[in-house]
Design a protein around this motif. Structure first.
Motif, PDB file in Angstrom:
ATOM      1  N   LEU A   1      50.500  17.961   6.607  1.00  0.00           N
ATOM      2  CA  LEU A   1      51.906  17.927   6.979  1.00  0.00           C
ATOM      3  C   LEU A   1      52.094  17.467   8.419  1.00  0.00           C
ATOM      4  CD1 LEU A   1      53.201  21.203   5.286  1.00  0.00           C
ATOM      5  CD2 LEU A   1      53.679  18.851   4.589  1.00  0.00           C
ATOM      6  N   GLY A   2      51.137  17.775   9.267  1.00  0.00           N
ATOM      7  CA  GLY A   2      51.208  17.342  10.654  1.00  0.00           C
ATOM      8  C   GLY A   2      52.365  17.926  11.438  1.00  0.00           C
ATOM      9  N   LEU A   3      52.861  19.063  11.000  1.00  0.00           N
ATOM     10  CA  LEU A   3      53.984  19.694  11.686  1.00  0.00           C
ATOM     11  C   LEU A   3      53.495  20.509  12.877  1.00  0.00           C
ATOM     12  CD1 LEU A   3      55.921  21.018   8.563  1.00  0.00           C
ATOM     13  CD2 LEU A   3      56.448  18.985   9.922  1.00  0.00           C
ATOM     14  N   PRO A   4      54.269  20.541  13.948  1.00  0.00           N
ATOM     15  CA  PRO A   4      53.873  21.341  15.111  1.00  0.00           C
ATOM     16  C   PRO A   4      54.244  22.808  14.913  1.00  0.00           C
ATOM     17  CG  PRO A   4      55.912  20.206  15.575  1.00  0.00           C
ATOM     18  CD  PRO A   4      55.480  19.763  14.206  1.00  0.00           C
ATOM     19  N   ILE A   5      53.584  23.449  13.964  1.00  0.00           N
ATOM     20  CA  ILE A   5      53.901  24.848  13.679  1.00  0.00           C
ATOM     21  C   ILE A   5      52.875  25.765  14.321  1.00  0.00           C
ATOM     22  CG2 ILE A   5      55.069  24.329  11.509  1.00  0.00           C
ATOM     23  CD1 ILE A   5      52.543  25.290  10.072  1.00  0.00           C
ATOM     24  N   ASN A   6      53.306  26.972  14.593  1.00  0.00           N
ATOM     25  CA  ASN A   6      52.413  28.003  15.097  1.00  0.00           C
ATOM     26  C   ASN A   6      51.947  28.843  13.923  1.00  0.00           C
ATOM     27  OD1 ASN A   6      52.747  27.236  17.813  1.00  0.00           O
ATOM     28  ND2 ASN A   6      54.677  28.335  17.884  1.00  0.00           N
ATOM     29  N   LEU A   7      50.662  29.011  13.810  1.00  0.00           N
ATOM     30  CA  LEU A   7      50.086  29.762  12.712  1.00  0.00           C
ATOM     31  C   LEU A   7      49.778  31.176  13.186  1.00  0.00           C
ATOM     32  CD1 LEU A   7      48.969  29.680   9.815  1.00  0.00           C
ATOM     33  CD2 LEU A   7      46.819  28.833  10.762  1.00  0.00           C
ATOM     34  N   ALA A   8      50.338  32.170  12.490  1.00  0.00           N
ATOM     35  CA  ALA A   8      50.079  33.580  12.796  1.00  0.00           C
ATOM     36  C   ALA A   8      49.491  34.230  11.554  1.00  0.00           C
ATOM     37  CB  ALA A   8      51.357  34.285  13.216  1.00  0.00           C
ATOM     38  N   ILE A   9      48.419  34.947  11.742  1.00  0.00           N
ATOM     39  CA  ILE A   9      47.714  35.583  10.633  1.00  0.00           C
ATOM     40  C   ILE A   9      47.636  37.081  10.893  1.00  0.00           C
ATOM     41  CG2 ILE A   9      45.494  35.766   9.446  1.00  0.00           C
ATOM     42  CD1 ILE A   9      45.094  32.781  10.114  1.00  0.00           C
ATOM     43  N   SER A  10      48.024  37.863   9.904  1.00  0.00           N
ATOM     44  CA  SER A  10      47.915  39.323   9.995  1.00  0.00           C
ATOM     45  C   SER A  10      46.454  39.702   9.818  1.00  0.00           C
ATOM     46  CB  SER A  10      48.773  39.993   8.920  1.00  0.00           C
ATOM     47  OG  SER A  10      50.126  39.698   9.126  1.00  0.00           O
ATOM     48  N   LEU A  11      45.863  40.289  10.838  1.00  0.00           N
ATOM     49  CA  LEU A  11      44.452  40.669  10.790  1.00  0.00           C
ATOM     50  C   LEU A  11      44.326  42.185  10.666  1.00  0.00           C
ATOM     51  CD1 LEU A  11      41.534  39.683  10.930  1.00  0.00           C
ATOM     52  CD2 LEU A  11      41.686  39.833  13.417  1.00  0.00           C
ATOM     53  N   HIS A  12      44.743  42.929  11.651  1.00  0.00           N
ATOM     54  CA  HIS A  12      44.829  44.388  11.676  1.00  0.00           C
ATOM     55  C   HIS A  12      43.500  45.134  11.647  1.00  0.00           C
ATOM     56  CE1 HIS A  12      48.924  43.353  11.338  1.00  0.00           C
ATOM     57  NE2 HIS A  12      48.927  43.168  10.042  1.00  0.00           N
ATOM     58  N   ALA A  13      42.416  44.460  11.283  1.00  0.00           N
ATOM     59  CA  ALA A  13      41.081  45.063  11.330  1.00  0.00           C
ATOM     60  C   ALA A  13      40.065  43.934  11.253  1.00  0.00           C
ATOM     61  CB  ALA A  13      40.872  46.040  10.180  1.00  0.00           C
ATOM     62  N   ALA A  14      38.951  44.105  11.944  1.00  0.00           N
ATOM     63  CA  ALA A  14      37.906  43.090  11.920  1.00  0.00           C
ATOM     64  C   ALA A  14      36.778  43.458  10.968  1.00  0.00           C
ATOM     65  CB  ALA A  14      37.362  42.869  13.332  1.00  0.00           C
ATOM     66  N   GLU A  15      36.858  44.618  10.359  1.00  0.00           N
ATOM     67  CA  GLU A  15      35.882  45.046   9.356  1.00  0.00           C
ATOM     68  C   GLU A  15      36.506  44.894   7.975  1.00  0.00           C
ATOM     69  OE1 GLU A  15      32.761  45.806   9.892  1.00  0.00           O
ATOM     70  OE2 GLU A  15      32.930  45.724  12.074  1.00  0.00           O
ATOM     71  N   PRO A  16      35.806  44.242   7.044  1.00  0.00           N
ATOM     72  CA  PRO A  16      36.388  43.954   5.728  1.00  0.00           C
ATOM     73  C   PRO A  16      36.917  45.177   4.975  1.00  0.00           C
ATOM     74  CG  PRO A  16      34.302  42.803   5.998  1.00  0.00           C
ATOM     75  CD  PRO A  16      34.460  43.706   7.180  1.00  0.00           C
ATOM     76  N   GLU A  17      36.194  46.286   5.014  1.00  0.00           N
ATOM     77  CA  GLU A  17      36.614  47.466   4.250  1.00  0.00           C
ATOM     78  C   GLU A  17      37.927  48.030   4.780  1.00  0.00           C
ATOM     79  OE1 GLU A  17      33.536  47.322   5.815  1.00  0.00           O
ATOM     80  OE2 GLU A  17      32.464  46.572   4.058  1.00  0.00           O
ATOM     81  N   LEU A  18      38.032  48.134   6.095  1.00  0.00           N
ATOM     82  CA  LEU A  18      39.254  48.671   6.687  1.00  0.00           C
ATOM     83  C   LEU A  18      40.413  47.707   6.470  1.00  0.00           C
ATOM     84  CD1 LEU A  18      40.829  50.776   8.232  1.00  0.00           C
ATOM     85  CD2 LEU A  18      39.980  49.759  10.368  1.00  0.00           C
TER      86      LEU A  18
END
Length: 162
Positions: free
Chosen positions: A20-37
């Motif tokens: 798409l080449g759009l100048p969008i900001n990508l935000a990702i919900s992470l909330h934990a760096a350990e897969p189980e949590l």
């Protein structure tokens, strides 16, 4: 182009987004760096493991040069320890990214809100590890209008009688 309700796997998503080449900001919900949590906090992790999401985000950064923001709700006693800082450094260190720390709001007692001291100690820990981060300003907590509080109040889970 993308149609409303269209489901894409991560590889298709990455390809479409970069094309798409759009100048969008990508935000990702992470909330934990350990897969189980992360799966406990975000059941969607079962279908879209965050390692795959982060790999797709890295490809997006490589194609666009734009920084990715990772949203991280800081929950006292759950994802605010040294081991969480170390895991975030391992996961995101060296990436063109920014961590948006979001202090958890007091709601139904399931999750504890961190103190300001805890929030700023965690922020300092991220910065010591070379990770870019800021703390999101919270609004409305004093009137139970912050994220999650209106629902908790409506369901009778939040009692502020003090």
């Amino acid at each position: 182009h993308l149609e409303a309700g269209q489901e894409l796997d991560l590889e298709q998503w990455k390809e479409k987004l970069t094309q798409l080449g759009l100048p969008i900001n990508l935000a990702i919900s992470l909330h934990a760096a350990e897969p189980e949590l992360r799966t406990e906090l975000m059941p969607v992790n079962k279908g879209f493991p965050f390692q795959d999401v982060i790999q797709a985000a890295e490809a997006y950064v490589g194609y666009t040069g734009r920084q990715v923001t990772y949203e991280y709700i800081l929950i006292a006693g759950l994802n605010d320890g040294k081991e969480d800082l170390d895991a975030l450094e391992q996961l995101l260190g060296g990436q063109n990214c920014h961590i948006n720390l979001i202090p958890c709001n007091a709601t139904d007692g399931r999750f504890a809100a961190p103190t300001k001291g805890q929030v700023y100690r965690f922020l300092a820990g991220l910065e010591e590890r070379g990770l870019s981060a800021t703390v999101r300003r919270t609004l409305g907590e004093d009137i139970d209008g912050a994220c999650g509080q209106l629902r908790a109040r409506y369901l009778g889970l939040l009692d502020r009688t003090e």
